[in-house]
Design an enzyme around this catalytic site. Sequence first.
Site, PDB file in Angstrom:
ATOM      1  N   GLU A 121      -6.530   4.009  -5.658  1.00 50.87           N
ATOM      2  CA  GLU A 121      -7.808   4.366  -4.548  1.00 50.87           C
ATOM      3  C   GLU A 121      -8.451   5.545  -5.296  1.00 50.87           C
ATOM      4  O   GLU A 121      -7.628   6.724  -5.139  1.00 50.87           O
ATOM      5  CB  GLU A 121      -7.400   4.394  -3.358  1.00 50.87           C
ATOM      6  CG  GLU A 121      -8.721   4.496  -2.267  1.00 50.87           C
ATOM      7  CD  GLU A 121      -8.514   5.098  -0.981  1.00 50.87           C
ATOM      8  OE1 GLU A 121      -9.381   5.050  -0.300  1.00 50.87           O
ATOM      9  OE2 GLU A 121      -7.535   6.020  -1.025  1.00 50.87           O
ATOM     10  N   ASP A 133      -2.776   4.842  -2.546  1.00 49.96           N
ATOM     11  CA  ASP A 133      -3.709   5.616  -1.669  1.00 49.96           C
ATOM     12  C   ASP A 133      -4.128   7.079  -2.276  1.00 49.96           C
ATOM     13  O   ASP A 133      -3.047   7.800  -2.612  1.00 49.96           O
ATOM     14  CB  ASP A 133      -3.196   5.852  -0.224  1.00 49.96           C
ATOM     15  CG  ASP A 133      -4.031   6.351   0.745  1.00 49.96           C
ATOM     16  OD1 ASP A 133      -5.063   5.507   1.312  1.00 49.96           O
ATOM     17  OD2 ASP A 133      -3.854   7.414   1.330  1.00 49.96           O
ATOM     18  N   ASP A 183       0.851  -1.181  -0.136  1.00 51.64           N
ATOM     19  CA  ASP A 183      -0.035   0.121  -0.023  1.00 51.64           C
ATOM     20  C   ASP A 183       0.801   1.286  -0.036  1.00 51.64           C
ATOM     21  O   ASP A 183       1.542   1.385   0.709  1.00 51.64           O
ATOM     22  CB  ASP A 183      -1.012   0.057   1.256  1.00 51.64           C
ATOM     23  CG  ASP A 183      -2.095   0.819   1.049  1.00 51.64           C
ATOM     24  OD1 ASP A 183      -1.966   1.917   0.673  1.00 51.64           O
ATOM     25  OD2 ASP A 183      -3.200   0.092   1.612  1.00 51.64           O
ATOM     26  N   HIS A 188     -11.171  -1.372   4.183  1.00 53.62           N
ATOM     27  CA  HIS A 188     -11.151  -0.851   5.778  1.00 53.62           C
ATOM     28  C   HIS A 188     -11.783   0.657   6.173  1.00 53.62           C
ATOM     29  O   HIS A 188     -11.696   0.876   7.201  1.00 53.62           O
ATOM     30  CB  HIS A 188      -9.519  -0.850   6.118  1.00 53.62           C
ATOM     31  CG  HIS A 188      -8.942   0.285   5.214  1.00 53.62           C
ATOM     32  ND1 HIS A 188      -8.881   0.070   3.911  1.00 53.62           N
ATOM     33  CD2 HIS A 188      -8.190   1.321   5.410  1.00 53.62           C
ATOM     34  CE1 HIS A 188      -8.008   0.968   3.536  1.00 53.62           C
ATOM     35  NE2 HIS A 188      -7.622   1.682   4.350  1.00 53.62           N
ATOM     36  N   ASP A 189     -12.124   1.200   4.941  1.00 49.32           N
ATOM     37  CA  ASP A 189     -12.875   2.403   5.098  1.00 49.32           C
ATOM     38  C   ASP A 189     -14.308   2.489   5.400  1.00 49.32           C
ATOM     39  O   ASP A 189     -14.977   3.408   5.684  1.00 49.32           O
ATOM     40  CB  ASP A 189     -12.268   3.413   4.315  1.00 49.32           C
ATOM     41  CG  ASP A 189     -11.022   3.829   4.316  1.00 49.32           C
ATOM     42  OD1 ASP A 189     -10.329   3.804   5.492  1.00 49.32           O
ATOM     43  OD2 ASP A 189     -10.426   3.951   3.230  1.00 49.32           O
TER      44      ASP A 189
HETATM   45  O1  TEU Z   1      -8.811   6.719   2.266  1.00 54.45           O
HETATM   46  C1  TEU Z   1      -9.352   7.838   1.586  1.00 54.45           C
HETATM   47  C2  TEU Z   1     -10.777   8.401   1.836  1.00 54.45           C
HETATM   48  O2  TEU Z   1     -11.122   8.883   0.905  1.00 54.45           O
HETATM   49  C3  TEU Z   1     -11.210   8.203   3.122  1.00 54.45           C
HETATM   50  O3  TEU Z   1     -11.331   9.410   3.576  1.00 54.45           O
HETATM   51  C4  TEU Z   1     -12.521   7.201   3.236  1.00 54.45           C
HETATM   52  O4  TEU Z   1     -13.371   7.677   2.055  1.00 54.45           O
HETATM   53  C5  TEU Z   1     -13.080   7.448   4.350  1.00 54.45           C
HETATM   54  O5  TEU Z   1     -12.250   7.220   5.488  1.00 54.45           O
HETATM   55  C6  TEU Z   1     -14.366   6.520   4.608  1.00 54.45           C
HETATM   56  O6  TEU Z   1     -14.954   6.450   5.801  1.00 54.45           O
HETATM   57  C7  TEU Z   1      -7.458   6.386   2.381  1.00 54.45           C
HETATM   58  C8  TEU Z   1      -7.468   5.069   3.296  1.00 54.45           C
HETATM   59  O7  TEU Z   1      -7.799   4.076   2.673  1.00 54.45           O
HETATM   60  C9  TEU Z   1      -7.709   5.500   4.667  1.00 54.45           C
HETATM   61  O8  TEU Z   1      -7.533   4.299   5.409  1.00 54.45           O
HETATM   62  C10 TEU Z   1      -6.835   6.734   5.245  1.00 54.45           C
HETATM   63  O9  TEU Z   1      -7.514   7.070   6.562  1.00 54.45           O
HETATM   64  C11 TEU Z   1      -7.030   7.918   4.237  1.00 54.45           C
HETATM   65  O10 TEU Z   1      -6.887   7.476   2.759  1.00 54.45           O
HETATM   66  C12 TEU Z   1      -5.629   8.758   4.546  1.00 54.45           C
HETATM   67  O11 TEU Z   1      -4.457   8.195   4.151  1.00 54.45           O
END
Ligand code: TEU
Length: 519
Positions: A256, A205, A103, A317-318
């Site tokens: 992403e 990311d 990642d 994970h989000d």
């Molecule tokens: O996520 C990007 C992102 O757009 C997030 O704000 C997401 O939409 C949100 O958390 C939904 O609840 C990436 C990673 O996947 C995330 O884990 C990180 O926190 C973020 O970037 C910052 O690096």
Amino acid sequence: MSDVHEGASWWRRGVIYQIYPRSFQDSDGDGIGDLAGLRRRLDHLQWLGIDAVWLSPIFPSPMADFGYDVADYNAVDPMFGSFGDLDELIAELDRRGMRLLLDLVPNHTSDRHPWFLESRSSRDNPRRDWYIWRDPAPDGGPPNEWQSAFKGSAWEWDEHTGQYYFHAFLKEQPDLDWRNPQVRAAMHDVLRFWLQRGVAGFRIDVIWLLAKGVELEPGQPAQEDGIGGDQPAVHAYIAELRALAGEFDDALLVGELYLEPERLMAYYGTRGEGLQLPFNFQLVEQPWDAQTLSPIIARYEELLPQAGWPNWVLGNHDKPRIASRVGARQARVAAVMLLTLRGTPTIYYGDEIGMVDAEVPADLQRDPQGLRGGASRDPQRTPMRWDGSATGGFTDGTPWLPIGPSLATINVEAQREDRGSMLTLHRSLLELRRREPALNVGRFQSLGADGDVLAYERSFEETTFLVVLNLGSSPARTEVGRSGRVVVSTHVGREDRLVVGEVDLSADEAVVIRVDPGD
Ligand code: TEU
């Protein structure tokens, strides 16, 4: 590894599995997953039948955003293990015919990264312009109104040098300035470093945020949609990354991107200068009903550039887990959809056993987004369950997040031999998908939606499969005008039935039908 179907890259036929390393397997009793633990669980991944692991960040980090705040791109955080552990993981995956995707978090570093420490040390430090520094607005406040994705101003005041720096996420995650060629060169070195060590590619990311555009210039109004991004320059940055990937057997770049499909397509490029897989999050973002999803799927297929390969995702994970979003029964339907649509699927760890979001009591919450008033992402990050013991076989210590509900039934051991389990369903689908070109590289034809029933066809040479999914909770009958035999059903004991012209589906049933030759 040899390609079974000539001309198809491994990632077109393959299936990606996302591991959140803190939550997969602990080996030293600290309650946090690690690389040695993960290595012990490779049997599961091989048995399941996946092709590549995407590992969320394992680099040294103060963990303000659990690894998405990187303090050193070229090392492994001791919490997860050593450099040697990662090398061994790559080697062991390779021996088992699987690959590793790391990642890459190139938009921002940790505020403890040596680059940022230098940048903030003085206005004339050579790394000052590696990050985005601005003078205050005339009233002394932040340069503009931009809000961070985690709430609050996207600008942080630095007393020592009398300027603000920009952070799209936490103030502990200052954004790099990608307009600076030195920044890009430094990040290229990071890619090279890991590609030389044998990783097969990267999930990248927030790649659409790399180019923030003119709105960041002083005096420009703030952009309506918050922090901006998706500016034309991003495509030039990506072209540089892809050229570099080209030096390593066209290493896979998965981006992403939370963008609508029309804008997403530009990230494929047209001449091999884009990302191979810009993440397609429509199944995550759209309501779960046939009338909505059928045209969306068809439209995505239509919009794809000629050489573009689709991809599908149900969770990460989000985002809330699919089984919590649509319920346990529809999660089985979703699994059939994910693994039979045309394109590379990414499975989020634990979804193969139907893990649900756990309720995490306030005093145990850890996610900075949740703690700052946004949606907590802790519920979808709970430990993988390997067995029914108190900590699910995840750790001998106290897990960093609670294990969550229904441990007795939602665990790998309980489901492995159970014909009707979510795990068995995943394994059967993955096995069929691997065996049948129609289901991996084959063509796609939408058959539209009839009430709650969504249907499509996959075909390769003389072989055709019909996929018919009941997204509703009542039985349904639908005309398909074909005859064949059900080879997979979400409902145990309903396989092997014959289909002639029309299909009868139980409530929440999805089937894969092998169409009779010549029909
Ligand atoms: O996520 C990007 C992102 O757009 C997030 O704000 C997401 O939409 C949100 O958390 C939904 O609840 C990436 C990673 O996947 C995330 O884990 C990180 O926190 C973020 O970037 C910052 O690096």
